[in-house]
Design an enzyme around this catalytic site. Sequence first.
Site, mmCIF file in Angstrom:
data_model
loop_
_atom_site.group_PDB
_atom_site.id
_atom_site.type_symbol
_atom_site.label_atom_id
_atom_site.label_comp_id
_atom_site.label_asym_id
_atom_site.label_seq_id
_atom_site.Cartn_x
_atom_site.Cartn_y
_atom_site.Cartn_z
ATOM 1 C CG PHE A 193 -2.026 -0.929 1.236
ATOM 2 C CD1 PHE A 193 -3.060 -0.802 0.315
ATOM 3 C CD2 PHE A 193 -2.081 -1.955 2.163
ATOM 4 C CE1 PHE A 193 -4.119 -1.687 0.314
ATOM 5 C CE2 PHE A 193 -3.142 -2.844 2.176
ATOM 6 C CZ PHE A 193 -4.167 -2.711 1.255
ATOM 7 C CG ASP A 194 1.109 5.856 -1.783
ATOM 8 O OD1 ASP A 194 2.237 6.044 -1.281
ATOM 9 O OD2 ASP A 194 0.402 6.765 -2.219
ATOM 10 C CE LYS A 195 2.956 8.740 4.814
ATOM 11 N NZ LYS A 195 2.093 9.975 4.847
ATOM 12 C CB THR A 247 -3.513 4.221 -0.189
ATOM 13 O OG1 THR A 247 -3.293 4.768 -1.493
ATOM 14 C CG2 THR A 247 -3.904 2.765 -0.324
ATOM 15 C CB ILE A 248 -2.463 3.909 4.748
ATOM 16 C CG1 ILE A 248 -1.896 2.625 4.116
ATOM 17 C CG2 ILE A 248 -2.544 3.761 6.267
ATOM 18 C CD1 ILE A 248 -2.731 1.388 4.356
#
Length: 209
Positions: A31-33, A36-37
């Site tokens: 995952f990108d941060k 996304t997160i």
Amino acid sequence: MVGNGGGARNGILFKTSASLEQTGLTDIVVFDKTGTITNGNPQVTDIFPASGFTSDELLKTAYNLEFRSGHPLGKAIAEYAASGDIELTDCTDFTEIPGKGISGKVGGKTVNGGNIQYICSICTVSDEVKKKAQAFADEGKTPMLFTVEDKIAGMIAVADTIKEETSKAVTRLKNMGVEVVLLTGDNDRTANAIGHLAGIDRVVAEVLP
């Protein structure tokens, strides 16, 4: 057909049936941060002017650089400065250094902004500023440093909140036997703080474009 229909109902489109089959064999998800997160809406949380500079002077320096940047953190700083009626002036020789920072000339003076590694490469950063940057990062904030004529003007911390569903999604993936990785260009301390909040054990940070 059933799999594609189920995916479509959840906003997931598979181009081919083979792609759907391969997805079922996934054992690692990266995952990108930002966006996304996290929610992808970073906000300014702290302003830390250096000795010899006021908060307004720091914000003016940052605003005139970040106004021209397309980075989400830069946008957050520019919007914060604009809301406080900070003056926007001409910036010439504007340059972006991917994954590191930006530079230009404001009022005839050379100004720079970026992460601590980039700023340390162009001028001396005091231990006090380094410790403050580490403290911000440990709180999950991203410290952005700014200089005027190779002198530290100060630091602005920006933070983004984790999406409400992130931890639940990470837990479900782990329960399926999938390894979850966080990959980001953000600094190591900030990335690990966000990874910890999200329940992600493996974090790869400070990755250049």
